[in-house]
Design a protein around this motif. Structure first.
Motif, mmCIF file in Angstrom:
data_model
loop_
_atom_site.group_PDB
_atom_site.id
_atom_site.type_symbol
_atom_site.label_atom_id
_atom_site.label_comp_id
_atom_site.label_asym_id
_atom_site.label_seq_id
_atom_site.Cartn_x
_atom_site.Cartn_y
_atom_site.Cartn_z
ATOM 1 N N ASP A 44 0.852 -1.191 0.000
ATOM 2 C CA ASP A 44 0.000 0.000 0.000
ATOM 3 C C ASP A 44 0.883 1.235 0.000
ATOM 4 O O ASP A 44 2.112 1.149 0.180
ATOM 5 C CB ASP A 44 -0.951 0.016 1.199
ATOM 6 C CG ASP A 44 -2.123 0.973 0.979
ATOM 7 O OD1 ASP A 44 -2.434 1.273 -0.184
ATOM 8 O OD2 ASP A 44 -2.711 1.420 1.967
ATOM 9 N N ASP A 117 -3.899 -3.932 0.129
ATOM 10 C CA ASP A 117 -4.107 -4.523 1.449
ATOM 11 C C ASP A 117 -4.904 -3.619 2.376
ATOM 12 O O ASP A 117 -5.676 -4.084 3.213
ATOM 13 C CB ASP A 117 -2.746 -4.811 2.120
ATOM 14 C CG ASP A 117 -2.148 -6.103 1.641
ATOM 15 O OD1 ASP A 117 -2.690 -6.668 0.672
ATOM 16 O OD2 ASP A 117 -1.154 -6.551 2.229
ATOM 17 N N GLU A 118 -4.710 -2.307 2.253
ATOM 18 C CA GLU A 118 -5.280 -1.379 3.231
ATOM 19 C C GLU A 118 -6.258 -0.377 2.654
ATOM 20 O O GLU A 118 -6.843 0.398 3.411
ATOM 21 C CB GLU A 118 -4.143 -0.577 3.901
ATOM 22 C CG GLU A 118 -3.155 -1.422 4.678
ATOM 23 C CD GLU A 118 -2.052 -0.573 5.291
ATOM 24 O OE1 GLU A 118 -1.811 0.545 4.782
ATOM 25 O OE2 GLU A 118 -1.462 -1.021 6.273
ATOM 26 N N SER A 132 -9.144 4.585 2.700
ATOM 27 C CA SER A 132 -8.745 3.535 3.635
ATOM 28 C C SER A 132 -9.887 2.544 3.838
ATOM 29 O O SER A 132 -11.052 2.942 3.957
ATOM 30 C CB SER A 132 -8.362 4.174 4.978
ATOM 31 O OG SER A 132 -8.140 3.184 5.942
ATOM 32 N N GLU A 134 -10.725 0.936 6.398
ATOM 33 C CA GLU A 134 -11.433 1.158 7.658
ATOM 34 C C GLU A 134 -12.423 2.308 7.562
ATOM 35 O O GLU A 134 -13.291 2.454 8.428
ATOM 36 C CB GLU A 134 -10.445 1.416 8.794
ATOM 37 C CG GLU A 134 -9.642 2.669 8.641
ATOM 38 C CD GLU A 134 -8.659 2.881 9.789
ATOM 39 O OE1 GLU A 134 -8.191 4.005 9.953
ATOM 40 O OE2 GLU A 134 -8.375 1.906 10.513
#
Length: 268
Positions: A44, A117-118, A132, A134
């Motif tokens: 990332d 990945d992120e 992101s 999240e």
């Protein structure tokens, strides 16, 4: 950049403090401070402020922080297009709405939806937008007007600086189905395993719609201490973050005397 050409460029890299050096960027890898990181191993990438500088964070097992001065944007764009990711050709509109309001000057871009990945990325030659994982909220389909035609688009919501953002993706139907399932699985993996109580769901909904803490207490009929405990649980579940700590005060004798003077003046 042609196959055999390399770009040598001054760089500052963080290693127990910012240090000056030189980076070499080739068709397939970036080298600095005795390290070589192939692009296809970069998990990332992110622009952020780190230890007093605007830095590019490169994630490959660990994190590396680099500063390229006035070439920062150029290098970031090149790395973003070459890092390890699942990438799909799409048209995207991001942001389409911000806080529920249509962003009038936003335009459709032809590029890629890239998943690392992120993060989820919207990539075009002019824009590299990183979301992101999240911060992802939901994904679904809707019908919107695109080029004066009604088209099915993928609607992705995410949070940016406390505001709910929606972005639209237009691509072939089979790709859209696959992307919807792919992103939904990512969001589901990051959801809390514990079920929320009714009052916790009410609080989340009120915060989402902009209700302040004092009003939340009033509507639910709970004390500040009770609300703080509920907030702590939502924060621990990764569903919210603290942006401001309220203070309760009482007057000192000096403050009481001052208020007494103020009231006397008002009575004259």
């Amino acid at each position: 950049m042609s196959e055999n050409k390399e770009l040598r460029i001054p760089v500052e890299y963080f290693d127990n403090g910012w240090k000056k050096g030189e980076a070499t960027i080739s068709k397939t890898a970036i080298s600095f401070a005795g390290l070589t990181i192939p692009f296809k191993e970069i998990q990332d990438l992110e622009k952020l402020n780190f230890e007093g500088k605007e830095a590019i964070r490169i994630k490959k097992d660990g994190n590396y922080y680099l500063h390229f001065g006035n070439r920062q944007d150029q290098i970031f764009r090149y790395l973003a297009f070459n890092l390890k990711s699942d990438r799909f050709a799409v048209y995207f509109l991001s942001p389409a709405t911000r806080g529920g309001v249509v962003v009038s000057d936003s335009k459709w871009d032809k590029g890629y939806l890239s998943i690392t990945d992120e993060a989820l990325w919207f990539l075009s030659t002019s824009r590299q937008i990183r979301i992101s994982i999240e911060n992802l909220g939901s994904v679904g389909k809707d019908v919107r007007t695109v080029g004066k035609k009604q088209r099915v688009v993928l609607v992705i919501t995410h949070v940016e600086n406390g505001e709910v953002i929606t972005s639209f993706v237009l691509c072939p139907e089979t790709t859209m189905d696959m992307l919807q399932e792919y992103i939904k699985n990512i969001i589901d993996r990051h959801k809390p395993n514990e079920d929320l109580s009714e009052i916790e769901e009410q609080i989340l909904t009120m915060v989402y719609t902009g209700v302040d803490s004092v009003s939340v207490e009033s509507i639910l009929g709970i004390t500040t201490e009770e609300l703080n405990k509920l907030y702590d649980r939502l924060v621990n579940l990764g569903l919210a973050r603290v942006v401001k700590i309220r203070k309760e005060i009482e007057l000192t004798p000096r403050g009481v005397a001052l208020v007494s003077d103020i009231m006397k003046k008002a009575a004259r």
